[in-house]
Write an enzyme that holds these catalytic residues in place. Structure first.
Site, mmCIF file in Angstrom:
data_model
loop_
_atom_site.group_PDB
_atom_site.id
_atom_site.type_symbol
_atom_site.label_atom_id
_atom_site.label_comp_id
_atom_site.label_asym_id
_atom_site.label_seq_id
_atom_site.Cartn_x
_atom_site.Cartn_y
_atom_site.Cartn_z
ATOM 1 N N PRO A 10 0.785 -1.223 0.000
ATOM 2 C CG PRO A 10 -0.134 -1.111 2.115
ATOM 3 C CD PRO A 10 0.507 -2.074 1.174
ATOM 4 N NE ARG A 18 1.597 13.434 -1.484
ATOM 5 C CZ ARG A 18 0.707 12.533 -1.075
ATOM 6 N NH1 ARG A 18 0.536 12.296 0.206
ATOM 7 N NH2 ARG A 18 -0.005 11.852 -1.937
ATOM 8 C CE1 TYR A 23 9.009 5.146 3.065
ATOM 9 C CE2 TYR A 23 7.621 7.086 2.810
ATOM 10 C CZ TYR A 23 7.945 5.923 3.487
ATOM 11 O OH TYR A 23 7.204 5.526 4.569
ATOM 12 C CG ASN A 79 8.312 -2.043 0.669
ATOM 13 O OD1 ASN A 79 7.647 -2.063 1.713
ATOM 14 N ND2 ASN A 79 9.007 -0.990 0.291
HETATM 15 O O1 CA2 Z 1 10.338 2.026 4.070
HETATM 16 C C1 CA2 Z 1 9.513 1.326 3.481
HETATM 17 O O2 CA2 Z 1 9.742 0.816 2.379
HETATM 18 C C2 CA2 Z 1 8.112 1.140 4.064
HETATM 19 O O3 CA2 Z 1 7.709 -0.204 3.809
HETATM 20 C C3 CA2 Z 1 7.196 2.116 3.358
HETATM 21 C C4 CA2 Z 1 5.777 2.165 3.926
HETATM 22 C C5 CA2 Z 1 5.798 2.309 5.435
HETATM 23 O O4 CA2 Z 1 4.483 2.208 5.946
HETATM 24 C C6 CA2 Z 1 6.681 1.272 6.108
HETATM 25 O O5 CA2 Z 1 6.695 1.507 7.486
HETATM 26 C C7 CA2 Z 1 8.095 1.344 5.564
HETATM 27 C C8 CA2 Z 1 4.995 3.346 3.381
HETATM 28 C C9 CA2 Z 1 5.007 3.523 1.914
HETATM 29 C C10 CA2 Z 1 4.362 4.846 1.593
HETATM 30 O O6 CA2 Z 1 5.102 5.431 0.562
HETATM 31 C C11 CA2 Z 1 4.885 6.740 0.272
HETATM 32 C C12 CA2 Z 1 5.718 7.281 -0.669
HETATM 33 C C13 CA2 Z 1 5.577 8.610 -1.000
HETATM 34 C C14 CA2 Z 1 4.602 9.395 -0.394
HETATM 35 C C15 CA2 Z 1 3.770 8.842 0.540
HETATM 36 C C16 CA2 Z 1 3.901 7.487 0.873
#
Ligand code: CA2
Length: 147
Positions: A10, A18, A23, A79
């Site tokens: 998700p 963002r 990220y 992931n």
């Molecule tokens: O660090 C990671 O890859 C995560 O799996 C990413 C998830 C987070 O809930 C995990 O704790 C760690 C979140 C992905 C959301 O990605 C976004 C990217 C850009 C803007 C908003 C959200």
């Protein structure tokens, strides 16, 4: 030629739009291109999928387990996004399907909020790659080709 599956959960479709400080700037399309290119270097087919739906990820893990048992798949780079920290269903799918999973996180979840520091998946994963940005994906694919 054998294959590997890259599953993103998700909100990973929002990559690059963002939170670049957390990220990075790469989009999901960039990540998927990187995975396919890495696969070509490793001599494996890489298929990439993303879903915001827990049940769809469960179905894909079950399918991956069957393909792995048939000798068609090395395993999955997963992931699972926030489902990592909440989903017993994904953990049960990994175990039930008998699928080899490398758990991956772009950010260093251990340096973030406490709720991100527990994973339901780590104990059933073959390995975990955390905090190396999107460069973790090629490393995880390489790990699937070892042994
Ligand atoms: O660090 C990671 O890859 C995560 O799996 C990413 C998830 C987070 O809930 C995990 O704790 C760690 C979140 C992905 C959301 O990605 C976004 C990217 C850009 C803007 C908003 C959200």
């Amino acid at each position: 030629m054998t294959a590997a599956l890259v599953l993103n959960g998700p909100n990973l479709n929002l990559l690059g739009s963002r939170e670049p400080g957390v990220y990075g700037a790469a989009t999901l399309a960039d990540v998927e291109r990187l995975c396919v290119t890495t696969g070509a270097e490793l001599g494996i087919d890489v298929e990439c999928r993303q879903s915001n739906l827990e049940g769809e990820l469960v179905g894909w893990l079950q399918e991956a387990g069957a393909r792995q048992a048939a000798g068609e798949l090395l395993g999955v780079v997963l992931n699972a996004g926030a489902y990592t920290h909440t989903s017993i269903a994904l953990r049960d799918a990994v175990v039930g399907a008998g699928v080899r999973v490398i758990e991956l996180h772009i950010s260093n979840v251990h340096a973030r909020e406490e709720f991100r520091q527990h994973s339901y998946l780590s104990a059933v994963a073959a390995g975990v790659i955390v905090g190396l940005g999107v460069n973790g994906y090629p490393l995880a694919l390489r790990a699937l080709t070892l042994s």
